[in-house]
Motif scaffolding. Sequence first.
Motif, PDB file in Angstrom:
ATOM      1  N   VAL A 114     -51.043 -15.905 -18.188  1.00  0.00           N
ATOM      2  CA  VAL A 114     -49.631 -15.845 -17.800  1.00  0.00           C
ATOM      3  C   VAL A 114     -49.306 -14.399 -17.435  1.00  0.00           C
ATOM      4  CG1 VAL A 114     -47.242 -16.179 -18.522  1.00  0.00           C
ATOM      5  CG2 VAL A 114     -49.007 -17.759 -19.314  1.00  0.00           C
ATOM      6  N   ASN A 115     -48.926 -14.180 -16.205  1.00  0.00           N
ATOM      7  CA  ASN A 115     -48.583 -12.822 -15.748  1.00  0.00           C
ATOM      8  C   ASN A 115     -49.687 -11.814 -16.057  1.00  0.00           C
ATOM      9  OD1 ASN A 115     -46.106 -13.808 -14.874  1.00  0.00           O
ATOM     10  ND2 ASN A 115     -45.031 -13.220 -16.745  1.00  0.00           N
TER      11      ASN A 115
ATOM     12  N   TYR B  29     -44.544 -27.857 -17.333  1.00  0.00           N
ATOM     13  CA  TYR B  29     -43.297 -28.405 -17.854  1.00  0.00           C
ATOM     14  C   TYR B  29     -42.108 -27.821 -17.090  1.00  0.00           C
ATOM     15  CZ  TYR B  29     -46.257 -29.771 -21.782  1.00  0.00           C
ATOM     16  OH  TYR B  29     -47.259 -30.312 -22.566  1.00  0.00           O
ATOM     17  N   ASP B  30     -41.370 -28.680 -16.402  1.00  0.00           N
ATOM     18  CA  ASP B  30     -40.203 -28.243 -15.633  1.00  0.00           C
ATOM     19  C   ASP B  30     -38.926 -28.252 -16.460  1.00  0.00           C
ATOM     20  OD1 ASP B  30     -41.712 -27.907 -13.263  1.00  0.00           O
ATOM     21  OD2 ASP B  30     -41.573 -30.059 -12.859  1.00  0.00           O
TER      22      ASP B  30
ATOM     23  N   LYS C 255     -35.618 -10.010 -23.091  1.00  0.00           N
ATOM     24  CA  LYS C 255     -35.657 -10.654 -21.778  1.00  0.00           C
ATOM     25  C   LYS C 255     -37.088 -10.824 -21.306  1.00  0.00           C
ATOM     26  CE  LYS C 255     -33.917 -10.279 -17.025  1.00  0.00           C
ATOM     27  NZ  LYS C 255     -33.104  -9.456 -16.092  1.00  0.00           N
ATOM     28  N   ASP C 256     -37.935  -9.845 -21.560  1.00  0.00           N
ATOM     29  CA  ASP C 256     -39.332  -9.947 -21.169  1.00  0.00           C
ATOM     30  C   ASP C 256     -39.993 -11.157 -21.822  1.00  0.00           C
ATOM     31  OD1 ASP C 256     -38.966  -7.623 -19.742  1.00  0.00           O
ATOM     32  OD2 ASP C 256     -39.960  -6.333 -21.221  1.00  0.00           O
TER      33      ASP C 256
ATOM     34  N   ALA D 241     -40.845 -18.664 -20.083  1.00  0.00           N
ATOM     35  CA  ALA D 241     -40.556 -19.551 -18.953  1.00  0.00           C
ATOM     36  C   ALA D 241     -41.780 -19.711 -18.064  1.00  0.00           C
ATOM     37  CB  ALA D 241     -39.382 -18.996 -18.145  1.00  0.00           C
ATOM     38  N   GLU D 242     -42.496 -18.617 -17.844  1.00  0.00           N
ATOM     39  CA  GLU D 242     -43.695 -18.671 -17.010  1.00  0.00           C
ATOM     40  C   GLU D 242     -44.797 -19.474 -17.702  1.00  0.00           C
ATOM     41  OE1 GLU D 242     -45.633 -18.113 -13.464  1.00  0.00           O
ATOM     42  OE2 GLU D 242     -43.541 -17.639 -13.997  1.00  0.00           O
TER      43      GLU D 242
END
Length: 264
Positions: free
Chosen positions: A19-20, A103-104, A88-89, A95-96
């Motif tokens: 992820v990221n 999963y939406d 926030k990070d 979310a990512e």
Amino acid sequence: MENKYDGNANVRNMAKIAVNGMNINYEKAGSGSSVALCMPGAMGSALTDFGAQLKSLACPELTLVAWDPPGYGQSRPPARQFPPTFFKDDALAAAELMKTLGYDRYHVLGWSDGGNSAVILAALRPQSVTKLVIWGANAYVGDKDQELYEALRDIDKWSARMKAPMIEMYGEEYFRSTWNAWIDGISAFKDIENGVCRKETREVRCPTLVVHGAKDAMVPPEHPEYFKQHIPDARLHVFPEGKHNLHMKYADEFNKLVRDFLAE
């Protein structure tokens, strides 16, 4: 991916996923089409913070995804950092993660620091977050909060029961330095107009359950009241004997409360 079974014969999968550019550790339990993301507290992980939920809240009707945020638990490297945007990070990384897992739409359960990031996630991704449950969270840092944090800075003053799991997971050097960095990071929100998430609190649009332990020594009762008053569709449930870790000590009652809320 590692498969294992809990006492209820519930399949639990532990895995890592990119992820990221980071390898994020997560644990998944249950098999329902309804999905909930569990966000742990400071220095916490999927297993240290949500073992009782992975075992008994997850079920054929509800899938739980509990993660280790970057720098926590098994999501290392990188080493944990606490910039002014760290809540926030975490929200954006979570979310990512859910997007990467396919999963939406999902519920979010957030405890302590994870509750703060959960509020931000719900505000930033209203199209994805369907219901929100938070406990031990705070939308700002006041004088009393900062006093409480400073009182916990020196881990040598902690009981062996409190610090042993953290030292086992991180080693004493990483735990000590990262905990001190967290104290500095969370305290910095005292001088910010938005606090931790005042603005985002007003932007949450999903039904929200705020839970509080009346004997929580980490979170004064003004914080759950603030969330109740400023999240448009929020209700408050208080555990009279609950402390900061009420979802662990009163797991059966907590799990039923959450299950009923998510099923409404």
